[in-house]
Write a protein that holds these residues in place. Structure first.
Motif, PDB file in Angstrom:
ATOM      1  N   LEU A 148    -103.058 -34.249  52.065  1.00  0.00           N
ATOM      2  CA  LEU A 148    -101.629 -34.634  51.460  1.00  0.00           C
ATOM      3  C   LEU A 148    -101.824 -33.935  50.394  1.00  0.00           C
ATOM      4  O   LEU A 148    -102.984 -33.675  49.078  1.00  0.00           O
ATOM      5  CB  LEU A 148    -101.477 -35.490  51.267  1.00  0.00           C
ATOM      6  N   GLY A 149    -100.745 -32.552  50.540  1.00  0.00           N
ATOM      7  CA  GLY A 149    -101.087 -31.659  48.843  1.00  0.00           C
ATOM      8  C   GLY A 149     -99.812 -33.066  48.149  1.00  0.00           C
ATOM      9  O   GLY A 149     -99.364 -34.002  48.162  1.00  0.00           O
ATOM     10  N   VAL A 150     -99.871 -32.707  46.898  1.00  0.00           N
ATOM     11  CA  VAL A 150     -98.926 -33.275  45.666  1.00  0.00           C
ATOM     12  C   VAL A 150     -97.876 -33.363  46.232  1.00  0.00           C
ATOM     13  O   VAL A 150     -97.642 -34.539  45.986  1.00  0.00           O
ATOM     14  CB  VAL A 150     -99.217 -33.007  44.218  1.00  0.00           C
ATOM     15  N   GLY A 151     -97.043 -32.372  46.599  1.00  0.00           N
ATOM     16  CA  GLY A 151     -95.577 -32.978  46.574  1.00  0.00           C
ATOM     17  C   GLY A 151     -95.871 -33.374  47.625  1.00  0.00           C
ATOM     18  O   GLY A 151     -94.392 -34.154  47.925  1.00  0.00           O
ATOM     19  N   GLN A 152     -96.329 -33.686  48.675  1.00  0.00           N
ATOM     20  CA  GLN A 152     -95.810 -34.519  49.948  1.00  0.00           C
ATOM     21  C   GLN A 152     -96.185 -35.993  49.385  1.00  0.00           C
ATOM     22  O   GLN A 152     -95.541 -36.777  49.978  1.00  0.00           O
ATOM     23  CB  GLN A 152     -97.218 -33.591  50.966  1.00  0.00           C
ATOM     24  N   MET A 153     -96.990 -35.920  48.877  1.00  0.00           N
ATOM     25  CA  MET A 153     -98.042 -37.591  48.386  1.00  0.00           C
ATOM     26  C   MET A 153     -97.029 -38.046  47.628  1.00  0.00           C
ATOM     27  O   MET A 153     -96.046 -39.425  47.478  1.00  0.00           O
ATOM     28  CB  MET A 153     -99.266 -37.609  47.416  1.00  0.00           C
ATOM     29  N   LEU A 154     -96.214 -37.560  46.753  1.00  0.00           N
ATOM     30  CA  LEU A 154     -95.195 -37.921  45.499  1.00  0.00           C
ATOM     31  C   LEU A 154     -93.705 -37.945  46.218  1.00  0.00           C
ATOM     32  O   LEU A 154     -93.067 -38.855  46.198  1.00  0.00           O
ATOM     33  CB  LEU A 154     -94.813 -37.102  44.609  1.00  0.00           C
ATOM     34  N   THR A 155     -93.014 -37.240  47.503  1.00  0.00           N
ATOM     35  CA  THR A 155     -92.721 -36.855  48.003  1.00  0.00           C
ATOM     36  C   THR A 155     -92.361 -38.258  49.079  1.00  0.00           C
ATOM     37  O   THR A 155     -90.901 -39.080  49.055  1.00  0.00           O
ATOM     38  CB  THR A 155     -91.874 -35.656  49.092  1.00  0.00           C
ATOM     39  N   HIS A 156     -93.366 -38.849  49.508  1.00  0.00           N
ATOM     40  CA  HIS A 156     -93.412 -39.588  51.142  1.00  0.00           C
ATOM     41  C   HIS A 156     -94.269 -40.785  50.495  1.00  0.00           C
ATOM     42  O   HIS A 156     -93.726 -42.533  51.298  1.00  0.00           O
ATOM     43  CB  HIS A 156     -94.092 -38.934  52.167  1.00  0.00           C
ATOM     44  N   PHE A 157     -95.009 -40.654  49.418  1.00  0.00           N
ATOM     45  CA  PHE A 157     -95.700 -42.095  48.706  1.00  0.00           C
ATOM     46  C   PHE A 157     -95.193 -42.884  47.693  1.00  0.00           C
ATOM     47  O   PHE A 157     -95.152 -41.711  46.776  1.00  0.00           O
ATOM     48  CB  PHE A 157     -97.107 -42.599  48.973  1.00  0.00           C
ATOM     49  N   GLU A 158     -95.476 -44.360  47.016  1.00  0.00           N
ATOM     50  CA  GLU A 158     -95.097 -44.470  45.988  1.00  0.00           C
ATOM     51  C   GLU A 158     -96.460 -45.566  46.252  1.00  0.00           C
ATOM     52  O   GLU A 158     -96.783 -45.989  46.698  1.00  0.00           O
ATOM     53  CB  GLU A 158     -94.129 -45.125  45.746  1.00  0.00           C
ATOM     54  N   GLU A 159     -96.798 -44.866  44.427  1.00  0.00           N
ATOM     55  CA  GLU A 159     -97.887 -45.962  43.644  1.00  0.00           C
ATOM     56  C   GLU A 159     -97.838 -47.546  43.212  1.00  0.00           C
ATOM     57  O   GLU A 159     -96.806 -47.668  43.077  1.00  0.00           O
ATOM     58  CB  GLU A 159     -99.032 -45.093  42.446  1.00  0.00           C
ATOM     59  N   THR A 160     -99.439 -48.228  43.986  1.00  0.00           N
ATOM     60  CA  THR A 160     -98.695 -49.554  43.820  1.00  0.00           C
ATOM     61  C   THR A 160    -100.469 -49.815  43.763  1.00  0.00           C
ATOM     62  O   THR A 160    -101.044 -49.504  43.198  1.00  0.00           O
ATOM     63  CB  THR A 160     -98.701 -50.321  44.994  1.00  0.00           C
ATOM     64  N   PRO A 161     -99.870 -51.148  42.475  1.00  0.00           N
ATOM     65  CA  PRO A 161    -101.684 -51.617  42.480  1.00  0.00           C
ATOM     66  C   PRO A 161    -102.629 -51.748  42.969  1.00  0.00           C
ATOM     67  O   PRO A 161    -103.946 -51.573  43.480  1.00  0.00           O
ATOM     68  CB  PRO A 161    -101.076 -52.947  41.787  1.00  0.00           C
ATOM     69  N   HIS A 162    -102.399 -51.735  44.709  1.00  0.00           N
ATOM     70  CA  HIS A 162    -102.901 -51.445  45.861  1.00  0.00           C
ATOM     71  C   HIS A 162    -103.756 -50.406  46.473  1.00  0.00           C
ATOM     72  O   HIS A 162    -104.129 -50.639  47.238  1.00  0.00           O
ATOM     73  CB  HIS A 162    -102.759 -52.851  46.784  1.00  0.00           C
TER      74      HIS A 162
END
Length: 295
Positions: free
Chosen positions: A166-180
């Motif tokens: 995954l590129g950074v753009g895809q990661m930020l578009t389709h995923f969200e950071e959580t404690p886990h």
């Protein structure tokens, strides 16, 4: 310590009975490594001891854990990127034209492991909003591994896993950071449903798909089981649908149910029943000639 042939046979037979996977000589080297954690938990040190334990009654749970440990769940997002580029440029637009009247699309990721492949396909679709507006998209991911399916349903990935493919753009578009870890956003997660399912097991549902991805699964089967798997895949695919295999896999010479598409790696389409029968006659005739020549 050298492990007896009989003990290796017990483990190999268990894996084959539960999953259809054939443990070739080339795969034996990883058995001890794969089972190391189980050895520690059980207070044993080798495959011979494990084989003795499996011979005892009431070891169903242990058998399941052995099989889980031996399964290769290696995967990552957009694995073999060129193949996903083919899906985006050729296969999905082709299906969009063919299914425009119903605006329904069904996709099966067979051997989906922890979900990265199925989510990669879902991201391709989300990244083409104009093409799929008002469509009903159903993506099904199946795997023989219970642990893999649990991870796929959770759709939460470590920093290492999320960066693989995954590129950074895809990661930020389709995923969200959580404690886990990095979790797929709801609109992505809800596009895919998962089931624990053996590709060679009984047919539980008579679903028909427009696209089937079965990558790096069939290479673990012996020729007989591989041919049976191709029959299952053909029966689950619509006549004008697409099959995508892994980079090192082919249907050519393995089955009469599929033929390759020229100029596209790993992409296959179903043969007609008449064509399949002709190929069957030719293939089996050639095999008989080869057997007579070697005798």
């Amino acid at each position: 310590m050298e492990v007896s042939e009989a003990s290796h046979r017990v483990i190999a037979d268990l894996l084959e009975a539960r999953t259809g996977q054939h443990m070739s000589e080339g795969r034996r080297w990883r058995v001890t490594t794969a089972l190391a954690g189980l050895f520690r938990e059980q207070g044993i040190s080798n495959v011979d001891q494990l084989a003795c334990m499996l011979a005892e009654p009431g070891t169903e749970d242990l058998s399941k854990r052995v099989v889980e440990a031996l399964l290769n769940n290696e995967t990552y997002f957009f694995r073999d990127r060129a193949m996903f580029d083919q899906l985006a440029a050729k296969v999905l637009p082709d299906l969009a034209r063919k299914r425009f009247a119903t605006k329904r699309l069904a996709i099966w990721s067979a051997g989906c492991s922890s979900g990265q492949e199925a989510l990669s396909v879902a991201m391709l679709i989300l990244d083409q909003p104009g093409l799929w507006k008002d469509w009903t998209i159903d993506i099904v991911g199946t795997d023989v591994s219970e642990k893999a399916i649990e991870a796929a349903r959770d759709a939460c990935y470590s920093q290492f896993e999320i960066q693989r493919g995954l590129g950074v753009g895809q990661m930020l578009t389709h995923f969200e950071e959580t404690p886990h870890g990095w979790r797929a956003k709801r609109n992505l997660r809800t596009m895919v449903r998962y089931r624990q399912r053996n590709l060679l097991g009984p047919v539980e549902i008579a679903e028909r798909f427009d696209l089937v991805l079965c990558r790096n699964v069939l290479l673990y089967f012996d020729p007989v089981r591989r041919e049976a798997a191709f029959d299952r895949l053909a029966g689950s695919l619509r006549p004008d649908g697409w099959l995508l295999l892994g980079a090192g896999e082919t249907a050519l010479g393995r089955t009469t149910r599929f033929r390759p598409t020229e100029g596209h790696q790993g992409l296959f389409v179903r043969t007609s029943e008449h064509e399949a029968q002709q190929r069957h006659v030719i293939t089996h005739g050639a095999r008989r000639v080869a057997r007579r020549g070697s005798s």
